[in-house]
Enzyme design. Structure first.
Site, PDB file in Angstrom:
ATOM      1  N   CYS A  36      19.446  22.678  12.492  1.00 14.42           N
ATOM      2  CA  CYS A  36      19.109  24.022  12.745  1.00 14.42           C
ATOM      3  C   CYS A  36      18.547  24.813  11.665  1.00 14.42           C
ATOM      4  CB  CYS A  36      20.177  24.883  13.359  1.00 14.42           C
ATOM      5  SG  CYS A  36      20.273  24.600  15.403  1.00 14.42           S
ATOM      6  N   ARG A  41      22.194  17.834  11.329  1.00 17.90           N
ATOM      7  CA  ARG A  41      22.816  17.941  10.163  1.00 17.90           C
ATOM      8  C   ARG A  41      24.112  17.152  10.050  1.00 17.90           C
ATOM      9  NH1 ARG A  41      23.502  21.512   5.745  1.00 17.90           N
ATOM     10  NH2 ARG A  41      25.887  21.804   5.329  1.00 17.90           N
ATOM     11  N   ARG A  43      20.046  19.919  22.669  1.00 12.46           N
ATOM     12  CA  ARG A  43      21.173  19.321  21.591  1.00 12.46           C
ATOM     13  C   ARG A  43      22.463  19.955  21.652  1.00 12.46           C
ATOM     14  NH1 ARG A  43      19.770  21.551  16.364  1.00 12.46           N
ATOM     15  NH2 ARG A  43      21.791  20.221  16.061  1.00 12.46           N
ATOM     16  N   ASP A  45      28.561  30.653  15.989  1.00 13.32           N
ATOM     17  CA  ASP A  45      27.761  29.976  16.979  1.00 13.32           C
ATOM     18  C   ASP A  45      27.876  31.013  18.353  1.00 13.32           C
ATOM     19  OD1 ASP A  45      27.291  28.129  15.421  1.00 13.32           O
ATOM     20  OD2 ASP A  45      28.564  26.621  16.105  1.00 13.32           O
ATOM     21  N   LYS A  81      30.399  19.571  21.735  1.00 14.55           N
ATOM     22  CA  LYS A  81      29.693  18.752  20.784  1.00 14.55           C
ATOM     23  C   LYS A  81      30.225  18.735  19.393  1.00 14.55           C
ATOM     24  CE  LYS A  81      26.033  21.065  18.727  1.00 14.55           C
ATOM     25  NZ  LYS A  81      25.987  20.700  17.304  1.00 14.55           N
ATOM     26  N   ASN A  82      30.785  19.846  18.682  1.00 17.05           N
ATOM     27  CA  ASN A  82      31.257  20.083  17.622  1.00 17.05           C
ATOM     28  C   ASN A  82      32.352  18.987  17.068  1.00 17.05           C
ATOM     29  OD1 ASN A  82      28.954  21.432  16.822  1.00 17.05           O
ATOM     30  ND2 ASN A  82      30.037  23.135  16.483  1.00 17.05           N
ATOM     31  N   ILE A 135      28.471  33.973   7.855  1.00 14.98           N
ATOM     32  CA  ILE A 135      28.548  32.591   7.534  1.00 14.98           C
ATOM     33  C   ILE A 135      27.064  31.975   7.169  1.00 14.98           C
ATOM     34  CG2 ILE A 135      29.154  30.631   8.476  1.00 14.98           C
ATOM     35  CD1 ILE A 135      31.329  32.521   8.633  1.00 14.98           C
ATOM     36  N   ARG A 156      21.980  26.148   4.121  1.00 17.79           N
ATOM     37  CA  ARG A 156      22.839  25.216   4.413  1.00 17.79           C
ATOM     38  C   ARG A 156      23.062  23.873   3.025  1.00 17.79           C
ATOM     39  NH1 ARG A 156      22.870  24.490  10.817  1.00 17.79           N
ATOM     40  NH2 ARG A 156      25.144  23.997  10.541  1.00 17.79           N
ATOM     41  N   PRO A 157      23.359  24.175   1.989  1.00 18.37           N
ATOM     42  CA  PRO A 157      23.534  23.272   1.056  1.00 18.37           C
ATOM     43  C   PRO A 157      24.833  22.201   1.475  1.00 18.37           C
ATOM     44  CG  PRO A 157      24.721  25.155   0.435  1.00 18.37           C
ATOM     45  CD  PRO A 157      23.999  25.690   1.467  1.00 18.37           C
ATOM     46  N   VAL A 158      24.856  21.205   0.532  1.00 12.92           N
ATOM     47  CA  VAL A 158      26.018  20.124   1.033  1.00 12.92           C
ATOM     48  C   VAL A 158      26.882  20.187  -0.335  1.00 12.92           C
ATOM     49  CG1 VAL A 158      24.918  18.949   2.751  1.00 12.92           C
ATOM     50  CG2 VAL A 158      24.414  18.263   0.432  1.00 12.92           C
ATOM     51  N   ASP A 159      26.750  20.973  -1.499  1.00 11.35           N
ATOM     52  CA  ASP A 159      27.473  20.795  -2.609  1.00 11.35           C
ATOM     53  C   ASP A 159      29.066  20.597  -2.352  1.00 11.35           C
ATOM     54  OD1 ASP A 159      27.206  23.603  -1.499  1.00 11.35           O
ATOM     55  OD2 ASP A 159      28.261  24.265  -3.399  1.00 11.35           O
ATOM     56  N   LEU A 160      29.601  21.255  -1.225  1.00 12.87           N
ATOM     57  CA  LEU A 160      31.047  21.262  -1.120  1.00 12.87           C
ATOM     58  C   LEU A 160      31.577  19.842  -0.691  1.00 12.87           C
ATOM     59  CD1 LEU A 160      31.433  24.583   0.752  1.00 12.87           C
ATOM     60  CD2 LEU A 160      31.805  24.233  -1.914  1.00 12.87           C
TER      61      LEU A 160
HETATM   62  C1  UD1 Z   1      29.419  23.485  11.504  1.00 14.26           C
HETATM   63  C2  UD1 Z   1      29.035  23.660  12.960  1.00 14.26           C
HETATM   64  C3  UD1 Z   1      28.032  24.649  13.345  1.00 14.26           C
HETATM   65  C4  UD1 Z   1      28.768  26.131  12.777  1.00 14.26           C
HETATM   66  C5  UD1 Z   1      29.463  25.938  11.338  1.00 14.26           C
HETATM   67  C6  UD1 Z   1      30.095  27.392  11.282  1.00 14.26           C
HETATM   68  C7  UD1 Z   1      29.354  21.305  13.878  1.00 14.26           C
HETATM   69  C8  UD1 Z   1      28.400  20.062  13.934  1.00 14.26           C
HETATM   70  N1  UD1 Z   1      28.418  22.433  13.192  1.00 14.26           N
HETATM   71  O1  UD1 Z   1      28.475  23.592  10.708  1.00 14.26           O
HETATM   72  O2  UD1 Z   1      27.806  24.713  14.755  1.00 14.26           O
HETATM   73  O3  UD1 Z   1      27.914  27.205  13.098  1.00 14.26           O
HETATM   74  O4  UD1 Z   1      30.209  24.988  11.357  1.00 14.26           O
HETATM   75  O5  UD1 Z   1      31.115  27.485  12.102  1.00 14.26           O
HETATM   76  O6  UD1 Z   1      30.347  21.416  13.675  1.00 14.26           O
HETATM   77  N2  UD1 Z   1      28.202  25.766   2.593  1.00 14.26           N
HETATM   78  C9  UD1 Z   1      27.847  25.316   1.340  1.00 14.26           C
HETATM   79  N3  UD1 Z   1      27.984  24.312   0.768  1.00 14.26           N
HETATM   80  C10 UD1 Z   1      28.451  23.168   1.462  1.00 14.26           C
HETATM   81  C11 UD1 Z   1      28.611  23.196   2.926  1.00 14.26           C
HETATM   82  C12 UD1 Z   1      28.590  24.590   3.667  1.00 14.26           C
HETATM   83  O7  UD1 Z   1      27.624  26.446   0.493  1.00 14.26           O
HETATM   84  O8  UD1 Z   1      28.384  22.058   1.073  1.00 14.26           O
HETATM   85  C13 UD1 Z   1      28.197  27.076   3.350  1.00 14.26           C
HETATM   86  C14 UD1 Z   1      27.122  27.136   4.464  1.00 14.26           C
HETATM   87  O9  UD1 Z   1      25.629  27.379   3.821  1.00 14.26           O
HETATM   88  C15 UD1 Z   1      27.543  28.275   5.354  1.00 14.26           C
HETATM   89  C16 UD1 Z   1      29.191  27.998   5.035  1.00 14.26           C
HETATM   90  O10 UD1 Z   1      29.319  27.122   4.194  1.00 14.26           O
HETATM   91  O11 UD1 Z   1      27.177  29.545   4.589  1.00 14.26           O
HETATM   92  C17 UD1 Z   1      29.845  27.382   6.386  1.00 14.26           C
HETATM   93  O12 UD1 Z   1      29.072  26.227   6.800  1.00 14.26           O
HETATM   94  P1  UD1 Z   1      29.798  25.177   7.237  1.00 14.26           P
HETATM   95  O13 UD1 Z   1      31.171  25.639   8.016  1.00 14.26           O
HETATM   96  O14 UD1 Z   1      29.788  23.840   6.477  1.00 14.26           O
HETATM   97  O15 UD1 Z   1      28.760  24.683   8.383  1.00 14.26           O
HETATM   98  P2  UD1 Z   1      28.467  23.158   9.306  1.00 14.26           P
HETATM   99  O16 UD1 Z   1      29.748  22.276   9.218  1.00 14.26           O
HETATM  100  O17 UD1 Z   1      27.004  22.916   8.803  1.00 14.26           O
END
Ligand code: UD1
Length: 429
Positions: A126, A102, A408, A316, A22-23, A338, A131-135
């Site tokens: 989920c 997401r 899902r 996961d 899926k991922n 994580i 789970r921010p998107v700043d990065l």
């Molecule tokens: C993806 C996977 C999810 C998995 C996760 C970690 C998919 C569809 N989903 O989720 O199944 O559990 O990787 O292996 O592939 N973070 C920030 N800012 C950001 C983005 C992330 O602080 O802009 C933090 C998150 O809150 C978290 C960490 O970084 O603590 C890792 O998150 P991330 O690797 O981005 O997870 P996803 O891509 O959402």
């Protein structure tokens, strides 16, 4: 709403076909935005997240078709998906759709790269932590994007197109790496992503992008160097096997005892998890056609595990391991690094009689001699499958409600486990 009913106590034996990841499938589908030509994906899992993303891409003007079912199979078995975004007619990803998943936020980079503008709702998915998107946003800004937040939406523009840039992520992020990697393929000049996530699904997407004409160095490492090209073309790519599905069924076998061949699975994609499963008392052997997992009459042994980005133990699989450890012969600890708040399964596992104590990021699990079936509720995707693992070993009957979480990310789970001897059925309605 569907429920799943399980009567525990059966050993698992037989074969389980592992689906495409899926991922990987989700970002691969999103990569189709980058080219006006057809991207053909094979081994696509049939999941509700895949259907939802197809709907989001359709809104942009992408045509999606699905083929590949064999005679006598239901439509749900077809797994070759063709995506064609000859013309992008809309660059908005609305809240109603993005809030349900997401990963759909990852359309932002490819839309910006191809159309130089995008309006994408802030994501949902989920409920595990903030789970921010700043990065993601910082990475795209490094490629010259102008970003504004407005009423829950990200408005992004790149007049004249994205430009290569350098980004060193302070935290490893799978999604931000996907987003910036895809965007950089069509940027002018060279992009360097440092501290990139190394999850195998990113390597899979990068290899597909290369097949589409992208110039990427450092695939599967923490530093990706992307030299932008003027355009990408169509390609055919098979989705990598799902390592999380693999690890989940491996833990189910470790839980019940038995012997199961996980067809198409690859040991190299989840060595850290297989090491833990072996430490817990199961045997894992890679063989032609897949990975064989077995456990004889000996006890489940306790383990001490901390989740980490790849190649570490995956977050996961944390909930599934916790379910397994509820029956271990001793005390285990699992530390989640994580996502904060990814322990919603603890309360539900307690309903089977599990003994789990939480302190900050660490769960201490004291194995109990038996679990007892109970009505339980799925809370998120991976948590819900941990309840199935517990139910398979519990005495008596369990019903898991809210299984839409499960749908899902796990394809036909009741059928796959049922064929290996589990007493499991879906109750519709
Ligand atoms: C993806 C996977 C999810 C998995 C996760 C970690 C998919 C569809 N989903 O989720 O199944 O559990 O990787 O292996 O592939 N973070 C920030 N800012 C950001 C983005 C992330 O602080 O802009 C933090 C998150 O809150 C978290 C960490 O970084 O603590 C890792 O998150 P991330 O690797 O981005 O997870 P996803 O891509 O959402």
């Amino acid at each position: 709403m569907d429920r799943i009913r399980i009567v525990g106590g059966n050993r698992l034996s037989g074969a389980i076909p592992i689906s495409g990841a899926k991922n990987a499938a989700l970002p691969l589908m999103i990569a189709s935005i980058l080219t006006p030509e057809t991207l053909t994906l094979q081994n696509v899992p049939r999941l509700s997240d895949v259907r939802l993303l197809a709907q989001i891409l359709n809104n942009f003007g992408t045509d999606t078709t699905i083929a590949g079912k064999r005679a006598g199979q239901r439509e749900g078995y077809a797994r070759t998906m063709r995506l064609n975004a000859a013309e992008i007619v809309d660059t908005t990803a609305p809240y109603e759709l993005v809030s349900q998943m997401r990963a759909s936020f990852w359309v932002l980079g490819p839309l910006l790269a191809r159309c130089h503008e995008a309006r994408v709702s802030l994501p949902g998915g989920c409920a595990i932590g903030t789970r921010p998107v700043d990065l993601h946003l910082r990475g795209l800004e490094a490629l010259g994007a102008e970003i504004e937040l407005d009423s829950g939406y990200v408005n992004a523009r790149a007049p004249g197109g994205l430009k290569g840039g350098r980004i060193n992520f302070p935290t490893v992020s799978v999604g931000a790496t996907h987003n910036v990697l895809m965007a950089a393929t069509l940027a002018k000049g060279t992009t360097v992503i440092e501290n990139a996530a190394r999850e195998p699904e990113i390597g899979d997407v990068a290899r597909c992008l290369v097949a589409m004409g992208a110039d990427i160095e450092g695939i599967d490492t923490g530093t990706l160097v992307i030299r932008g090209v003027d355009s990408l073309h169509g390609a055919t790519h098979a989705v990598v096997p799902d390592r999380i599905e693999t690890g989940t069924y491996a833990m189910a076998v470790a839980m019940t005892g038995g012997d199961v061949l996980l067809e198409n699975a690859r040991t190299d994609l989840l060595q850290a998890a297989f090491d833990v499963i072996e430490e817990a008392g199961a045997t894992v052997v890679g063989e032609a056609g897949g990975v064989r997992v077995s456990r004889g009459p000996g006890p489940i042994r306790p383990v001490h595990v901390t989740t980490a980005p790849y190649p570490g133990f995956p977050t996961d699989l944390q909930a599934q391991l916790m379910a397994l450890m509820t029956r271990a012969d001793g005390v285990s600890t699992i530390t989640e690094t994580i996502f904060e708040n990814r322990f919603m399964h603890v309360q539900e596992l307690a309903r089977f009689g599990a003994d789990i104590r939480l302190s900050g990021e660490t769960a201490t699990i004291t194995g109990v001699p038996k679990l007892t079936g109970a009505p339980v509720m799925a809370t998120d995707l991976r948590a819900s499958v941990s309840l199935i693992i517990a139910a398979l070993a519990a005495e008596g009957e369990t019903t898991v409600s809210r299984v839409y979480h499960l749908d899902r990310g796990f394809e036909r789970i009741e059928e796959k486990l049922g064929r290996c001897g589990a007493t499991i059925e879906r109750i519709s309605g």
